[in-house]
Design an enzyme around this catalytic site. Structure first.
Site, PDB file in Angstrom:
ATOM      1  CG  ASN A  22      -9.417 -11.613   7.900  1.00  0.00           C
ATOM      2  OD1 ASN A  22     -10.051 -10.708   7.364  1.00  0.00           O
ATOM      3  ND2 ASN A  22      -8.150 -11.857   7.632  1.00  0.00           N
ATOM      4  NE  ARG A  52      -7.208  -7.791   7.886  1.00  0.00           N
ATOM      5  CZ  ARG A  52      -7.294  -7.804   6.560  1.00  0.00           C
ATOM      6  NH1 ARG A  52      -8.077  -8.675   5.963  1.00  0.00           N
ATOM      7  NH2 ARG A  52      -6.613  -6.956   5.848  1.00  0.00           N
ATOM      8  CG  HIS A  97      -0.035  -5.728   5.046  1.00  0.00           C
ATOM      9  ND1 HIS A  97       0.560  -5.337   3.873  1.00  0.00           N
ATOM     10  CD2 HIS A  97      -0.998  -6.612   4.698  1.00  0.00           C
ATOM     11  CE1 HIS A  97      -0.017  -5.945   2.847  1.00  0.00           C
ATOM     12  NE2 HIS A  97      -0.964  -6.724   3.328  1.00  0.00           N
ATOM     13  NE  ARG A 139      -4.775  -4.902  -3.468  1.00  0.00           N
ATOM     14  CZ  ARG A 139      -4.523  -5.141  -2.193  1.00  0.00           C
ATOM     15  NH1 ARG A 139      -3.913  -4.242  -1.450  1.00  0.00           N
ATOM     16  NH2 ARG A 139      -4.880  -6.286  -1.641  1.00  0.00           N
ATOM     17  CD  GLU A 143      -1.875 -10.549   8.646  1.00  0.00           C
ATOM     18  OE1 GLU A 143      -1.783 -11.501   7.845  1.00  0.00           O
ATOM     19  OE2 GLU A 143      -2.271  -9.428   8.313  1.00  0.00           O
TER      20      GLU A 143
END
Ligand code: AMP
Length: 401
Positions: free
Chosen positions: A10, A90, A181, A242, A386
């Site tokens: 990732n 990923r 996601h 964010r 994940e």
């Protein structure tokens, strides 16, 4: 049994997470994180057989150097190298092209490159990761798989993914909602379907992935039908740094009236907003949870987070039409923050959603379980994984399952 290991990579903009997964036992054998790339000092930490280790690099490193270190030093030292049968990557953005994970071919590399305009900090780096692995492990040609964060959301109907802009911006430039996601959502609904004993293709739930980046997805009959992140992961919920949803006119105000440069505005919205911006102290929910009742600034900021999250859950409930099988909480905050779960759920009484405070207090730190009262719609906390999802996809694809 060591003979079927998947390496999961990732690549972040200045970091790299990796794990080695024994796919038959669904067990993570080794995992680690390298951070602070392109800084004076960087470090890599890893965990193998529950022993934590760390190496500091006293010169600038990048993704290529770290991948070489992982494969040629870590995997060889720990005698895992010869058992790697495939690599799962990923990939943040797959545009409209990818609705599933795929074996990486030249065509796929080109499509990932084309989607880079929507994820300029991630896709190009992730391409570098793939190309480096091709060089280091040439015998695994055809055994590298791309798993896209956006793929799960490709089932969202047009009415939910179109922005109300002149239609050419979608038709010509593909500006639309893509979400993120997706790999986490796929993992948690698989677990939820087993726990609830509801088949995946009839499962209706609202899933909240709350971490440094947060999003929420309405899942009907096992498919994403709406999600809070948009063209990029900036839209939607209040996040660590964010801003999530804002009036786009704020950007013109910052530009025209405050004379901020466009790259400064981007930095404000992505790195200096969210909980960090509102509290002016931190984006860490451990601190936030400890100080909610002590510090008014923290309370006010957290109330903005909770207000937005509960509003999204309520609005997504109408998309379920018939029944909601469960509300799911996952991600670092969703899995651990008793406060955020309690305060959010308390706002949803009108939807027949009630939290059991004792259960809520117990289910954290990696536990899976229900946190609702007996008369409520089920509320599940499910730790996401994940990496395992990426490894499973990779294994299934290379073995044609
Ligand atoms: P993630 O991006 O999924 O790793 O989640 C990171 C977020 O989870 C950060 O805001 C952390 O502060 C938060 N988090 C991690 N552990 C806890 C905890 N025990 N209590 C509250 N928040 C936590």
């Amino acid at each position: 049994m060591l003979n079927k290991l998947i390496l999961v990579i990732n690549c972040g903009s200045s970091s790299l997470k990796f794990s080695i997964i024994n796919i038959l036992e669904k067990k993570i054998l080794l995992f680690g994180l390298a951070e602070n790339f392109n800084k004076k000092y960087s470090c890599i930490t890893w965990n193998f057989n529950n022993i934590k280790k760390k190496k500091i690099f006293y010169s600038k490193i990048d993704h290529k150097i770290i991948l070489n270190f992982i494969i040629n030093v870590l995997l060889k030292e720990n005698l895992l190298y010869n058992n790697i049968i495939a690599v799962g990557h990923r990939i943040v953005h797959g545009g409209e092209k990818f609705i599933n994970s795929v074996v990486i071919t030249k065509k796929v590399l080109k499509a990932i490159k084309n989607a880079s305009i929507f994820a300029p900090l991630h896709n190009p780096i992730q391409l570098i990761g793939i190309q480096e692995i091709i060089k280091i492990l040439p015998h695994l040609e055809g055994k590298q798989v791309a798993v896209f964060d956006t793929a799960f959301h490709q089932t969202i109907p047009e009415k939910a993914y179109l922005y109300a802009l002149p239609i050419k911006f979608y038709k010509k430039y593909k500006i639309r909602r893509y979400g993120a996601h997706g790999t986490s959502y796929r993992y948690v609904i698989k677990i939820a379907s087993k726990i609830l004993n509801v088949s995946l293709n009839t499962l209706n739930c609202i899933s909240c992935h709350l971490g440094n980046g947060s999003s929420i997805t309405a899942i009907k009959n096992g498919k994403s039908v709406d999600t809070s992140m948009g063209l990029t992961p900036l839209e939607g919920l209040v996040m660590g740094t964010r801003c999530g949803d804002i009036d786009p006119a704020i950007i013109f105000y910052m530009f025209n009236i405050l004379n901020l440069k466009i790259n400064e505005i981007y930095k404000i919205l992505t790195e200096k907003s969210g909980m960090l911006g509102l509290t002016n102290i931190t984006s860490d929910f451990r601190y936030i949870e400890n100080n909610y009742f002590k510090d008014l600034k923290i309370k006010k900021a957290t109330d903005v987070f909770i207000h937005r999250l509960s509003k999204y859950i309520a609005s997504y409930s109408i998309l379920m039409e018939k029944k909601i099988d469960a509300i799911i909480f996952t991600g670092g905050i969703g899995e651990n923050s008793v406060l955020i779960r309690e305060k959010t759920i308390e706002k949803l009484k009108i939807l027949n959603i009630f939290v059991d405070k004792k259960l809520n207090n117990e289910i954290k730190f990696g536990k899976t379980g229900f946190i609702n009262t007996i008369n409520s719609i089920p509320i599940l906390v499910i730790p996401t994984n994940e990496e395992l999802m990426i490894a499973q996809d990779t294994f299934n694809i290379i073995t044609n399952k």
